[in-house]
Write a protein that holds these residues in place. Structure first.
Motif, PDB file in Angstrom:
ATOM      1  N   GLY A 586       0.819  -1.206   0.000  1.00  0.00           N
ATOM      2  CA  GLY A 586       0.000   0.000   0.000  1.00  0.00           C
ATOM      3  C   GLY A 586       0.854   1.258   0.000  1.00  0.00           C
ATOM      4  O   GLY A 586       2.081   1.213   0.148  1.00  0.00           O
ATOM      5  N   LYS A 587       0.199   2.391  -0.156  1.00  0.00           N
ATOM      6  CA  LYS A 587       0.900   3.663  -0.330  1.00  0.00           C
ATOM      7  C   LYS A 587       1.605   4.145   0.932  1.00  0.00           C
ATOM      8  O   LYS A 587       2.437   5.051   0.871  1.00  0.00           O
ATOM      9  CB  LYS A 587      -0.087   4.744  -0.792  1.00  0.00           C
ATOM     10  CG  LYS A 587      -0.820   4.415  -2.090  1.00  0.00           C
ATOM     11  CD  LYS A 587       0.143   4.101  -3.221  1.00  0.00           C
ATOM     12  CE  LYS A 587      -0.606   3.781  -4.517  1.00  0.00           C
ATOM     13  NZ  LYS A 587       0.308   3.339  -5.589  1.00  0.00           N
ATOM     14  N   SER A 588       1.295   3.558   2.081  1.00  0.00           N
ATOM     15  CA  SER A 588       1.944   4.015   3.314  1.00  0.00           C
ATOM     16  C   SER A 588       3.361   3.461   3.469  1.00  0.00           C
ATOM     17  O   SER A 588       4.110   3.902   4.336  1.00  0.00           O
ATOM     18  CB  SER A 588       1.108   3.609   4.533  1.00  0.00           C
ATOM     19  OG  SER A 588       0.985   2.202   4.610  1.00  0.00           O
ATOM     20  N   ALA A 589       3.746   2.514   2.610  1.00  0.00           N
ATOM     21  CA  ALA A 589       5.096   1.948   2.673  1.00  0.00           C
ATOM     22  C   ALA A 589       6.063   2.882   1.948  1.00  0.00           C
ATOM     23  O   ALA A 589       6.555   2.590   0.865  1.00  0.00           O
ATOM     24  CB  ALA A 589       5.123   0.553   2.055  1.00  0.00           C
ATOM     25  N   THR A 590       6.313   4.034   2.569  1.00  0.00           N
ATOM     26  CA  THR A 590       7.118   5.065   1.924  1.00  0.00           C
ATOM     27  C   THR A 590       8.583   4.950   2.313  1.00  0.00           C
ATOM     28  O   THR A 590       8.930   4.437   3.375  1.00  0.00           O
ATOM     29  CB  THR A 590       6.607   6.465   2.300  1.00  0.00           C
ATOM     30  OG1 THR A 590       6.521   6.561   3.727  1.00  0.00           O
ATOM     31  CG2 THR A 590       5.246   6.719   1.698  1.00  0.00           C
ATOM     32  N   GLN A 591       9.428   5.484   1.454  1.00  0.00           N
ATOM     33  CA  GLN A 591      10.870   5.384   1.645  1.00  0.00           C
ATOM     34  C   GLN A 591      11.339   6.145   2.875  1.00  0.00           C
ATOM     35  O   GLN A 591      10.912   7.251   3.146  1.00  0.00           O
ATOM     36  CB  GLN A 591      11.590   5.929   0.407  1.00  0.00           C
ATOM     37  CG  GLN A 591      13.097   5.789   0.464  1.00  0.00           C
ATOM     38  CD  GLN A 591      13.766   6.148  -0.851  1.00  0.00           C
ATOM     39  OE1 GLN A 591      13.088   6.406  -1.827  1.00  0.00           O
ATOM     40  NE2 GLN A 591      15.074   6.151  -0.877  1.00  0.00           N
ATOM     41  N   ALA A 592      12.265   5.516   3.627  1.00  0.00           N
ATOM     42  CA  ALA A 592      12.852   6.155   4.805  1.00  0.00           C
ATOM     43  C   ALA A 592      14.371   6.148   4.731  1.00  0.00           C
ATOM     44  O   ALA A 592      15.036   6.380   5.735  1.00  0.00           O
ATOM     45  CB  ALA A 592      12.384   5.439   6.075  1.00  0.00           C
ATOM     46  N   GLY A 593      14.912   5.904   3.544  1.00  0.00           N
ATOM     47  CA  GLY A 593      16.355   5.897   3.376  1.00  0.00           C
ATOM     48  C   GLY A 593      16.783   4.789   2.444  1.00  0.00           C
ATOM     49  O   GLY A 593      16.063   3.800   2.254  1.00  0.00           O
ATOM     50  N   SER A 594      17.958   4.945   1.821  1.00  0.00           N
ATOM     51  CA  SER A 594      18.435   3.914   0.912  1.00  0.00           C
ATOM     52  C   SER A 594      19.942   4.018   0.761  1.00  0.00           C
ATOM     53  O   SER A 594      20.558   5.029   1.109  1.00  0.00           O
ATOM     54  CB  SER A 594      17.766   4.051  -0.465  1.00  0.00           C
ATOM     55  OG  SER A 594      18.171   5.264  -1.091  1.00  0.00           O
ATOM     56  N   LEU A 595      20.531   2.945   0.240  1.00  0.00           N
ATOM     57  CA  LEU A 595      21.946   2.926  -0.101  1.00  0.00           C
ATOM     58  C   LEU A 595      22.090   2.091  -1.355  1.00  0.00           C
ATOM     59  O   LEU A 595      21.565   0.975  -1.438  1.00  0.00           O
ATOM     60  CB  LEU A 595      22.785   2.325   1.033  1.00  0.00           C
ATOM     61  CG  LEU A 595      24.276   2.131   0.714  1.00  0.00           C
ATOM     62  CD1 LEU A 595      24.961   3.476   0.566  1.00  0.00           C
ATOM     63  CD2 LEU A 595      24.961   1.304   1.789  1.00  0.00           C
ATOM     64  N   ASN A 596      22.781   2.633  -2.349  1.00  0.00           N
ATOM     65  CA  ASN A 596      23.003   1.918  -3.602  1.00  0.00           C
ATOM     66  C   ASN A 596      24.492   1.936  -3.924  1.00  0.00           C
ATOM     67  O   ASN A 596      25.112   2.995  -3.941  1.00  0.00           O
ATOM     68  CB  ASN A 596      22.254   2.596  -4.761  1.00  0.00           C
ATOM     69  CG  ASN A 596      20.856   3.012  -4.386  1.00  0.00           C
ATOM     70  OD1 ASN A 596      20.005   2.174  -4.192  1.00  0.00           O
ATOM     71  ND2 ASN A 596      20.620   4.311  -4.260  1.00  0.00           N
TER      72      ASN A 596
END
Length: 887
Positions: A586-596
């Motif tokens: 669902g739309k509430s699973a929003t990004q809170a950080g990432s590393l690539n």
């Protein structure tokens, strides 16, 4: 006058007077010396210091701020708040003291009917720096303020600096006199709450260095441009204009206070201590909501720790108001409704924000329950020992390890008729704060002085060509060696290289920096890192592998193509996984950080529970289906508002300019604001293999994946393991899970039978052990080493049986090696305890010899350590302790 109206009047006035209206920056600053935007000037530091050319000569804004250095004053004074809004007007080499004073006075004293704030001049006082005759004379000439209401004060109040090398200057502060009912006469110099500072005009004209403290520094000279930095506290103006006594009773804060009153059943204004608690709740809930809205989530360090502390202080205050159960659902909703007109994001994202708040509350309520159990045990032990207080170390352990608030400890202990050794507790707290301050000072000392980049940035922004090119010819604009400007760098040296253009990507947006080389006539440089030390400027940290590089020389940046390709695969895979998560959860699973980075991606997202295996498989399949479908990847540069209208996802806490780069994968299916590099079509990602899913906070999960050839290698390695297992176990691979489960069950059953056998073997020694009892004073003592044992529980069971067989006065101490570690179990009966033999103290004595610790109840206790060979010596020490006690 409502808070939002005050802000709008301010912005309208300065827009009419030629100022560019700048939107508020995030509460999360990219200044490495700060956790948060602690003052209105923080977003403008690069312009004020001259490191970056200002994009406008004059500006005005309403900046969100968080400041917790005075957190203990919240609720006690009319003006201290952790979240506040700072109205500011700025001049970058345009107008100076006269303009700043003229604008401030006009806006403050113009009638409300004519668009001003309608202050009566007779209620206003002004302070100036004691040596600033110019500012004093301007106040006399431009206003009708009498001499006695212009006070000269010292550097501690009327000279501004960040406490770090950089811009500084005298300031002039404007105060509102609340009247004799609120304090003594004498003006702001009395430092009385009667006089409320409402506006600070900073005349930023000097550059300082050798900063030892806020007041001890060396003025290097004047800044290239004289700047104006002003700040007017919106909450302070609001409580004055709304006719209330403090900022907690203004329209954006009072609804939370009222909600807390309703939940508690108490009356606001009836009790001073309760009033302070109501204000703390109102302030901290609003601050927490605003921090959450800017992407901060609760954690045990950094920004997350500050947020956690605010939330827990609010919970603690509600508990002290008599409310033990959950309250955040009501309190945060009240804050949302009060703030949503000024900050719509708190309503638009409320489901996500409240999930963090409610999870944190539930966690802390469990912490309080666990802390209460530990505290109850400490109280019981103190009473049993005949003590009148619990130790400061115990109270500090509850505070520091369990997060149990000290004032709650004091309350519970007092109810039990005891006290806390507060002096010892305060000493431990002071030591902890001293360590934290030392760490902070160390961190500040280690920060590079960004003024060294000023001349480079003045030549314009670094042009990034890497979206289309892997090699770019340019010129060396500057060099830094050991943090200082240099004309050249030679073989073996580490240096920073500033180029006019570069194909090398600087670390940002979760994507790590490119690898590569910088080459030129007679030199080669290996690129170690690429960063943006100030906005718009790219700096390459390099090692000179051959030759000598100098300022002004031609240089070509060369990207490691294989590494870039793998990094692009990982970054595009991150977008695919994000879209797959939103499709699945669902739309509430929003990004809170990432590393690539090449071959690997890590993605944090808002979610409060473990993902099932089926859900992880579904997410992986959706992402790989997108790879299979070879979706087109397109990028566009467009205005921020237009991108958001198209549904582009923005990462909370990231800063975006007026124009942004939008990355589409498959059109609107994956549409995000992103400055990173990407593949041209999703098939180039190759393969996404989810290899991990874990918790990184109460309401944040993390997925990790290998991408491209790294994903293939991982799957190939797993295939080899499966092949080896099928061969060793002579079982088809589709039957491996059942076969391994069968073997595990057999092993567990065998271990259980062995444990039963070892326990019976120990029990068979019961008569032998009981027969070894020796008289030591009034005690009958058994102190024997058993060799090895399957578990400490087996040793404990045997010790209790031996105690029962020995008879009155029994003290039984049995030692054994359990695994690799020694353990001692001590058991005493009523008669022995009456004679002073306490199992807990004896276990500690033995454990000290074993190199460990121990303790427990007076009747049964356990000790342990690391030196199993010392078991006989430990038992001897225990016996000697009994002999000493009876001597």
């Amino acid at each position: 006058m409502k808070t939002a109206e005050i802000a709008q009047r301010y912005l309208d006035y300065f827009e009419k007077n030629g100022h560019t209206i700048v939107p508020s920056a995030s509460l999360v600053t990219d200044d490495p010396a700060l956790l948060f935007t602690v003052a209105g000037m923080v977003p403008f530091i690069p312009y004020l210091s001259g490191d970056v050319p200002a994009p406008y000569p004059r500006a005005a804004d309403n900046q969100k701020c968080i400041r917790t250095n005075d957190i203990e004053e919240v609720g006690k004074t009319p003006r201290h708040g952790t979240f506040f809004q700072m109205l500011g007007n700025w001049s970058f080499g345009d107008y100076f003291k006269e303009g700043a004073i003229r604008y401030a006075w006009e806006l403050l004293t113009t009638s409300e009917a004519d668009g001003g704030l309608g202050f009566d001049p007779k209620d206003l006082w002004v302070t100036v720096y004691e040596e600033d005759d110019e500012a004093h004379d301007l106040w006399r000439r431009l206003t009708d303020l009498p001499e006695e209401r212009i006070q000269r004060l010292g550097k501690d109040t009327n000279y501004w600096s960040t406490g770090l090398p950089g811009p500084a200057g005298p300031c002039s502060e404007i105060f509102f006199d609340r009247g004799p009912a609120y304090g003594i006469d004498g003006g702001p110099a009395t430092d009385d709450d009667r006089y409320v500072e409402i506006w600070n005009l900073v005349f930023m004209q000097y550059e300082i260095t050798d900063v030892k403290s806020k007041y001890d520094f060396t003025i290097v000279g004047e800044l290239p441009n004289k700047n104006i930095d002003t700040g007017m506290g919106l909450e302070r103006i609001a409580f004055i204009k709304q006719g209330v006594d403090n900022m907690y009773e203004t329209d954006q804060v009072r609804p939370v206070l009222d909600a807390a009153v309703r939940l508690s059943g108490k009356t606001y204004g009836a009790d001073h201590d309760d009033d302070v608690r109501f204000r703390v709740v109102a302030d901290h809930v609003r601050s927490s909501l605003m921090l959450l809205s800017d992407g901060v989530t609760p954690s045990n360090d950094g920004r997350g720790y500050i947020l956690r502390r605010l939330m827990r202080r609010a919970i603690r205050s509600m508990r002290l108001l008599g409310v033990d159960g959950p309250t955040f659902a009501t309190l945060f909703a009240a804050s949302r409704d009060a703030m949503k007109d000024a900050y719509p994001v708190v309503a638009d994202e409320y489901e996500r924000l409240s999930a963090y708040a409610l999870a944190e509350e539930a966690t802390f309520l469990r912490t309080l329950a666990a802390g209460s159990e530990n505290l109850d045990a400490s109280i019981a032990a103190a009473k049993d020992a005949g003590a009148t207080q619990i130790g400061g170390a115990e109270a500090f352990l509850l505070h520091d390890t369990y997060g149990f608030p000290i004032d709650l400890t004091l309350e519970i202990v007092e109810e039990a008729g005891l006290s806390v050794d507060r002096d010892a507790f305060d000493t431990l707290m002071q030591e902890q704060r001293a360590r934290a301050k030392a760490d902070a000072r160390s961190r500040k000392r280690q920060l590079a002085d960004t003024s060294v980049y000023r001349d480079f940035r003045a030549q314009g922004e670094t042009i990034f060509t890497g979206y289309s090119d892997l090699e770019t010819e340019s010129t060396v604009l500057g060099l830094l060696v050991d943090g200082l400007p240099a004309q050249r760098a030679t073989t073996g040296q580490i240096a920073e290289v500033i180029l006019a253009e570069t194909a090398l990507y600087a670390e940002s947006g979760g994507q790590v920096a490119d690898k590569g080389m910088i080459v030129g006539p007679g030199f080669e440089l290996e690129v170690l890192d690429v960063q943006k030390p100030v906005p718009g400027l790219v700096s390459h940290t390099v090692e000179v592998t051959s030759g000598e590089v100098g300022v002004g020389q031609p240089a070509t940046s060369v990207v490691d193509a294989a590494n870039r390709r793998a990094a692009q695969q990982a970054h595009s895979a991150t977008h695919l996984v994000h879209a797959a998560l939103r499709d699945t959860l669902g739309k509430s699973a929003t990004q809170a950080g990432s590393l690539n980075r090449a071959g690997y991606m890590r993605f944090d997202f808002a979610w409060g529970q473990t993902l099932s295996e089926a859900t992880k498989t579904e997410i992986e399949e959706i992402a790989n289906n997108a790879v299979r479908d070879n979706l087109q990847v397109t990028t566009r540069v467009l205005p921020l508002d237009e991108a958001k209208a198209l549904g582009a996802m923005a990462l909370f806490g990231e800063k975006y300019g007026e124009t942004v780069r939008m990355v589409d994968i498959g059109g609107p299916w994956s549409r995000e604001l992103c400055a990173g590099t990407h593949v041209s079509s999703s098939a180039e990602v190759g393969l996404i293999n989810l290899v991990g899913e874990s918790s990184v906070g109460a309401s944040t999960r993390r997925v990790e994946a290998l991408v491209g050839f790294d994903a293939f290698r991982e799957l190939a390695a797993e295939r080899a393991i499966v092949s080896q297992l099928t061969s060793s176990l002579k079982t088809p691979k589709d039957q491996l899970p059942a076969r391994i489960a069968e073997l595990a069950a057999s092993l567990k059953a065998a271990e259980k039978r062995i444990a039963q056998f070892e326990a019976k073997a120990l029990e068979s020694r019961l008569p032998e052990l009981a027969a070894t009892a020796q008289a030591v004073g009034p005690f009958r003592v058994v102190a024997q080493s058993l060799g090895t044992a399957a578990s400490a529980d087996d040793v404990r069971s045997l010790a209790l049986q031996v105690r029962a067989r020995v008879g009155a006065g029994a003290v039984v101490a049995l030692g054994a090696q359990v695994g690799e570690r020694p353990v001692v179990i001590v058991a005493t009966d009523d008669v022995a305890r009456g004679g002073g033999a306490r199992a807990g103290a004896l276990a500690k004595t033995a454990a000290a010899v074993l190199g460990g610790g121990g303790g427990g109840r007076d009747d049964v206790a356990q000790g342990g350590g690391t030196d199993a060979a010392a078991l006989p010596a430990a038992l001897d020490a225990l016996t000697r302790a009994l002999e000493t006690a009876t001597a």
